[in-house]
Scaffold this motif. Structure first.
Motif, mmCIF file in Angstrom:
data_model
loop_
_atom_site.group_PDB
_atom_site.id
_atom_site.type_symbol
_atom_site.label_atom_id
_atom_site.label_comp_id
_atom_site.label_asym_id
_atom_site.label_seq_id
_atom_site.Cartn_x
_atom_site.Cartn_y
_atom_site.Cartn_z
ATOM 1 N N HIS A 207 0.546 -0.712 0.116
ATOM 2 C CA HIS A 207 -0.006 -0.128 0.151
ATOM 3 C C HIS A 207 1.153 1.343 0.464
ATOM 4 C CE1 HIS A 207 -4.375 2.265 1.573
ATOM 5 N NE2 HIS A 207 -3.316 2.510 1.072
ATOM 6 N N ASN A 208 1.879 1.574 1.147
ATOM 7 C CA ASN A 208 3.107 2.531 1.019
ATOM 8 C C ASN A 208 3.724 2.932 -0.372
ATOM 9 O OD1 ASN A 208 2.250 2.800 3.488
ATOM 10 N ND2 ASN A 208 3.460 1.819 4.318
ATOM 11 N N SER A 209 4.032 1.474 -1.346
ATOM 12 C CA SER A 209 5.319 2.019 -2.510
ATOM 13 C C SER A 209 3.629 2.695 -3.344
ATOM 14 C CB SER A 209 5.006 0.475 -2.722
ATOM 15 O OG SER A 209 5.903 -0.096 -1.333
ATOM 16 N N TYR A 210 2.236 1.514 -3.306
ATOM 17 C CA TYR A 210 1.528 2.171 -4.277
ATOM 18 C C TYR A 210 1.253 3.620 -3.872
ATOM 19 C CZ TYR A 210 -3.167 1.527 -7.320
ATOM 20 O OH TYR A 210 -3.109 2.415 -7.712
ATOM 21 N N THR A 211 0.808 4.299 -2.772
ATOM 22 C CA THR A 211 0.491 5.624 -3.253
ATOM 23 C C THR A 211 2.010 6.519 -3.297
ATOM 24 O OG1 THR A 211 1.489 5.924 -0.345
ATOM 25 C CG2 THR A 211 -1.187 5.236 -0.691
ATOM 26 N N ASP A 212 3.313 5.938 -2.903
ATOM 27 C CA ASP A 212 4.349 6.430 -3.605
ATOM 28 C C ASP A 212 3.913 6.981 -4.806
ATOM 29 O OD1 ASP A 212 6.947 5.323 -1.689
ATOM 30 O OD2 ASP A 212 5.412 7.294 -1.374
ATOM 31 N N VAL A 213 3.879 5.641 -5.977
ATOM 32 C CA VAL A 213 3.638 5.484 -7.316
ATOM 33 C C VAL A 213 2.222 6.702 -7.822
ATOM 34 C CG1 VAL A 213 2.366 4.312 -9.213
ATOM 35 C CG2 VAL A 213 4.338 3.090 -7.138
ATOM 36 N N MET A 214 1.288 6.435 -6.999
ATOM 37 C CA MET A 214 0.370 7.437 -7.332
ATOM 38 C C MET A 214 0.787 9.052 -6.845
ATOM 39 S SD MET A 214 -1.910 5.509 -8.396
ATOM 40 C CE MET A 214 -3.628 6.345 -7.949
ATOM 41 N N CYS A 215 1.962 8.932 -6.288
ATOM 42 C CA CYS A 215 1.866 10.669 -6.070
ATOM 43 C C CYS A 215 3.120 11.029 -7.307
ATOM 44 C CB CYS A 215 3.400 10.405 -5.267
ATOM 45 S SG CYS A 215 2.600 10.781 -3.024
ATOM 46 N N ASN A 216 2.911 10.625 -8.613
ATOM 47 C CA ASN A 216 3.689 10.602 -9.466
ATOM 48 C C ASN A 216 2.252 10.895 -11.061
ATOM 49 O OD1 ASN A 216 4.899 10.784 -12.095
ATOM 50 N ND2 ASN A 216 5.788 9.047 -11.328
ATOM 51 N N SER B 268 8.494 11.186 -23.623
ATOM 52 C CA SER B 268 7.283 10.284 -22.944
ATOM 53 C C SER B 268 7.079 9.949 -21.660
ATOM 54 C CB SER B 268 7.691 8.405 -23.646
ATOM 55 O OG SER B 268 8.695 8.053 -22.644
ATOM 56 N N ILE B 269 5.609 9.845 -21.637
ATOM 57 C CA ILE B 269 5.605 9.650 -19.869
ATOM 58 C C ILE B 269 5.724 8.868 -19.122
ATOM 59 C CG2 ILE B 269 2.605 9.146 -19.256
ATOM 60 C CD1 ILE B 269 2.684 12.393 -20.145
ATOM 61 N N PRO B 270 6.368 7.429 -19.692
ATOM 62 C CA PRO B 270 6.558 6.389 -18.842
ATOM 63 C C PRO B 270 7.915 7.512 -18.507
ATOM 64 C CG PRO B 270 5.845 5.282 -21.125
ATOM 65 C CD PRO B 270 6.039 7.113 -21.212
ATOM 66 N N GLU B 271 8.958 8.218 -19.623
ATOM 67 C CA GLU B 271 10.279 8.473 -18.666
ATOM 68 C C GLU B 271 9.980 9.885 -18.475
ATOM 69 O OE1 GLU B 271 12.195 10.047 -22.179
ATOM 70 O OE2 GLU B 271 13.372 8.003 -22.385
ATOM 71 N N LEU B 272 8.813 10.504 -17.881
ATOM 72 C CA LEU B 272 8.532 11.740 -17.095
ATOM 73 C C LEU B 272 8.524 10.730 -16.329
ATOM 74 C CD1 LEU B 272 7.393 14.427 -19.759
ATOM 75 C CD2 LEU B 272 8.709 14.415 -19.019
ATOM 76 N N SER B 273 7.269 9.772 -16.425
ATOM 77 C CA SER B 273 6.632 9.426 -14.449
ATOM 78 C C SER B 273 8.965 8.469 -14.494
ATOM 79 C CB SER B 273 6.247 8.101 -15.097
ATOM 80 O OG SER B 273 5.774 7.523 -13.598
ATOM 81 N N TYR B 274 9.640 8.140 -14.711
ATOM 82 C CA TYR B 274 10.561 7.740 -14.039
ATOM 83 C C TYR B 274 11.597 8.966 -13.260
ATOM 84 C CZ TYR B 274 14.892 5.480 -13.576
ATOM 85 O OH TYR B 274 15.827 4.667 -12.717
#
Lengths: 109, 686
Positions: free
Chosen positions: A74-83, B304-310
């Motif tokens: 869950h924590n990692s997922y929230t970090d991903v969502m922050c992007n 690209s979006i993946p790159e920006l995401s990264y």
């Protein structure tokens, strides 16, 4: 396999009307005769569902471990969502996320 | 086989080097030694044997080289210990060669042990800038320049593959984008063209003044590179070369030691640029940019979006969905690097981490001129090698950025002026701080030469931009023949609302009081002017001015005006335009002194749509009489009349544009019809 488990998760969610805040659902019920595996479900506050499928051959998985794994997930997922570039629903390409998941799985196996 | 070399190093184990390895290592060693400040060329191992330690490679370049091998830090530590450098305290040739062998072993997956270097190993691979010498790395079998380019590209691919999976789409491009060798030279050049377009939009939409400092950075950065690299300083050649395409230029320039992690250092100029971009998004430098804002901004970079995401993943260290200033700088830097062909790192480089960035570049508070600070900071300029790459990066950026300077609209120019002022202040703040923190290097002379040139570059471009930016706002200061007394007041009142609309930093901030009565007056007169699609008495005519922008802004704020405005243009649009030419004489950019002509034309053009004017003329007569009565209120009258004129101008301008659109549509219809006719004609003939 995962889809059937999702159906079960939905049932459970709709069933627990008041306890929506409950984050944890553990159910070991999906043991098919041919494939012995266990499916764990986890729902976040935003109704995002995590489904974990574990081989039953791995006996040493305790409830707490599963919960901690879900928490980390869950924590990692929230970090991903922050992007901001991440569209919810896309496949997660986050490297940190992947590494966390793989490390978790390695640890279990 | 150089068994003798192994025998010579008494402190280390016998080192068996093949000829190819020998050649490579000696070159590397020479570069490290040379980079440190000029040493003898390829120190032959014999010298090492006889007098171990006479030729030592400085720790800096060696460390950079080791980091270039992309091995983890612990491995590098191990290698350093094993090769004996720690023991003897320096990197002699033997230690260096042993270290290189260990690096090769580590890269091959072997444990870092002395025993592992006893077997045949591939050459160590270094992710370094693309020089001829580096071409020889990465391929154990082939050391020839041309052939190795391909294997090097392969290793480039390998390194790319180690990156994100989503960069796979970039992989095909990456060999072409790798600034290596002649074959890919054209693709990277081509690649940079769309990049420049992407960035042109970015720049033109934000701040156009930055191309100027980037041009400044371009010559700035170039001499710093060779000066830091020491051997063979070629400033003029670099300047010329760096302006051109990517790959070809980098090779000669990169002969001086350039290591891959150095591009992750942010130079001062880049830092200033990033800070200013940050400010354009978020005025408060101590606050952060929200994710969506940053997303829109970075999306303009056309990655690209993946790159920006990264990149986001790398730069947003605290994963809060927002970018603080150091995070933003890191992200921007990564984007810049990526656009220039650098593969994205696996992890955030230490020089890009927020703590480092905050420490290295504290937020600026002071103010001084941009170029004065440049001269100050010259002796204290930054890190030695990092500029090499950064120079190229910034040069490429500057090459991109000047392109869009020509595509500036008037609004952008005004923004430029404001942002240029901001840029100056922030740049100056950053630079003196950097002075205090960074040690002076031997680049002073080169940078001194560079700075004046950069000043000329940037000053010219800034002047151009200034001039362009001044064109729209110049109208106000010009004296008005009929209103010499009231002109200043009028201007103040006029431009107070126009300042926020145009964002011009050149106009002086008007006093607060005058504008307050303005809206009320304006609303009053807007009402009148809206209805006044009619010929006005001559006394009112001189007050027409080019206050379209102001009027628009005022109108937006005034709700009552809005419906009226909508009414008037719609009514006007409905009537067939009989005098389109007249509105042409009222272009928005014309200064106030053209009041008379537009006034006359405005009145004339208002005559055709006088259908609306009929009932309004009576109403307008009343305020006229009231104004004319009081001579003491002449100024107010004039001002109000000016506003009326402005509003009328705006209305007419809108009318003009609408009519022009109609005209275009009609033209198109006509063309279509003619085409149909032509198509039908041969049919009938036949």
């Amino acid at each position: 396999m995962v889809h059937t488990s999702l159906d079960v998760v939905d049932e459970k969610i709709s069933a627990m009307g008041k306890a929506l805040v409950d984050q944890r659902e553990l159910y070991l019920g999906l043991l098919y005769p041919t494939e012995d595996y266990k499916v764990y479900g986890y729902v976040t506050n935003s109704k995002v569902k995590f489904v974990m499928v574990v081989d039953s051959s791995n006996t040493a998985l305790r409830d707490n471990e599963i919960r901690s794994m879900f928490r980390k997930l869950h924590n990692s997922y929230t970090d991903v969502m922050c992007n901001p570039f991440y569209n919810p629903g896309d496949r997660i390409h986050s490297r940190a996320f992947d590494s966390m998941v793989t490390s978790m799985m390695i640890q279990v196996c | 086989m150089e068994a003798a070399a192994g025998g010579g190093c008494g402190s280390g184990p016998p080192l068996l080097l093949s000829e190819g390895e020998q050649q490579c290592y000696s070159e590397l060693f020479a570069r490290c030694v040379g980079a440190a400040g000029g040493g003898p060329g390829s120190g032959p191992p014999e010298a090492a044997r006889t007098v171990p330690g006479t030729v030592t490679a400085a720790a800096g370049p060696v460390a950079d080289l080791f980091r270039a091998s992309q091995l983890p830090a612990e491995t590098l530590h191990q290698i350093t210990e094993l090769c004996g450098a720690k023991r003897v305290g320096y990197f002699g040739p033997t230690q260096f060669y042993i270290a290189l062998k260990l690096i090769a072993a580590a890269q091959s997956g072997l444990p870092v042990r002395i025993e592992s270097i006893k077997c045949e190993l591939p050459l160590p691979r270094f992710m370094m800038s693309k020089t001829d010498a580096e071409i020889r790395f990465g391929n154990p079998a082939e050391l020839h320049g041309t052939k190795v380019q391909i294997p090097y590209l392969i290793t480039e691919k390998n390194t790319f593959k180690r990156m994100d999976d989503e960069d796979k789409q970039q992989e095909t491009q990456s060999p072409t984008m790798s600034p290596l060798a002649s074959p890919p030279s054209s693709p990277p050049h081509y690649q940079r063209v769309p990049l420049s377009h992407g960035y042109s939009k970015l720049r033109s939409s934000t701040e156009q003044m930055h191309p100027a400092p980037y041009e400044a950075r371009q010559p700035l950065v170039q001499p710093e590179g060779p000066s830091s690299g020491a051997p063979g300083a070629k400033p003029p050649r670099h300047k010329a070369s760096l302006i051109r395409s990517f790959s070809v230029e980098r090779e000669p320039h990169d002969n001086s030691s350039n290591y891959p992690d150095e591009p992750w250092r942010i130079t001062e100029e880049q830092r200033e640029y990033y800070v200013n971009q940050f400010r354009s998004l978020q005025p408060d430098p101590s606050s952060f940019i929200s994710g969506s804002v940053a997303k829109n901004f970075f999306t303009k970079s056309k990655l690209s979006i993946p790159e920006l995401s990264y990149i986001w993943e790398l730069s947003d260290a605290d994963c809060d969905g927002a970018l603080t200033l150091p995070e933003f700088c890191a992200a921007f830097h990564l984007i810049v690097a990526r656009k220039n062909g650098y593969p994205l790192p696996e992890g955030l480089p230490p020089t890009l981490q927020p703590e480092y960035l905050q420490a290295a570049f504290p937020k600026p508070k002071r103010e001084c001129t941009l170029f004065d600070s440049y001269s100050e900071s010259m002796p204290a300029n930054q890190q030695p090698r990092d500029l090499n790459r950064m120079e190229k990066l910034s040069i490429k950026d500057t090459a991109d950025f000047p392109v869009p300077t020509q595509d500036v609209t008037s609004d952008d120019k005004q923004e430029q002026n404001k942002t240029r002022l901001a840029l100056k202040s922030t740049a100056d703040e950053a630079l003196p701080k950097d002075m205090s923190e960074d040690p002076a290097t031997s680049k002073d002379s080169n940078s001194l030469k560079a700075r004046p040139r950069s000043r000329s570059y940037s000053s010219t471009s800034i002047e151009e931009a200034m001039k362009r930016g001044e064109d729209p706002p110049t109208p106000p200061p010009r004296p008005q023949k009929t209103h010499s007394r009231a002109s200043s007041l009028d201007l103040n009142k006029v431009f107070q609302p126009s300042v926020p609309a145009t964002k011009s930093g050149l106009l002086p901030p008007p006093p607060a009081l005058p504008p307050r009565p303005c809206p009320s007056q304006i609303s009053h007169h807007n009402v009148n002017s809206e209805r006044s699609a009619h010929p006005k008495p001559p006394t009112q005519l001189p007050n027409y001015g080019d206050f379209r922008l102001q009027k628009q802004s005022e109108q937006v704020s005034e709700a009552e005006i809005h419906p009226q405005l909508n009414r008037a243009p719609s009514q006007v649009a409905e009537s067939s335009p009989t005098k389109k030419d007249i509105p042409h004489s009222q272009p928005p950019s014309k200064p106030i002194r053209r009041k008379f002509r537009p006034e006359n034309s405005a009145t004339e053009s208002q005559e055709p749509p006088s259908t609306v004017g009929g009932p309004v003329s009576a109403a307008s007569g009343k305020p006229h009489a009231a104004v004319q009565k009081q001579s003491s209120k002449q100024k107010k009258a004039i001002q109000t009349a000016i506003r009326k004129n402005k509003e009328a101008n705006a209305v007419l301008a809108r009318l003009n544009s609408e009519l022009q659109q109609q005209l275009k549509e009609v033209h198109q219809e006509r063309i279509a019809l003619e085409n149909q006719l032509e198509q039908l004609r041969p049919v009938t003939v036949l």
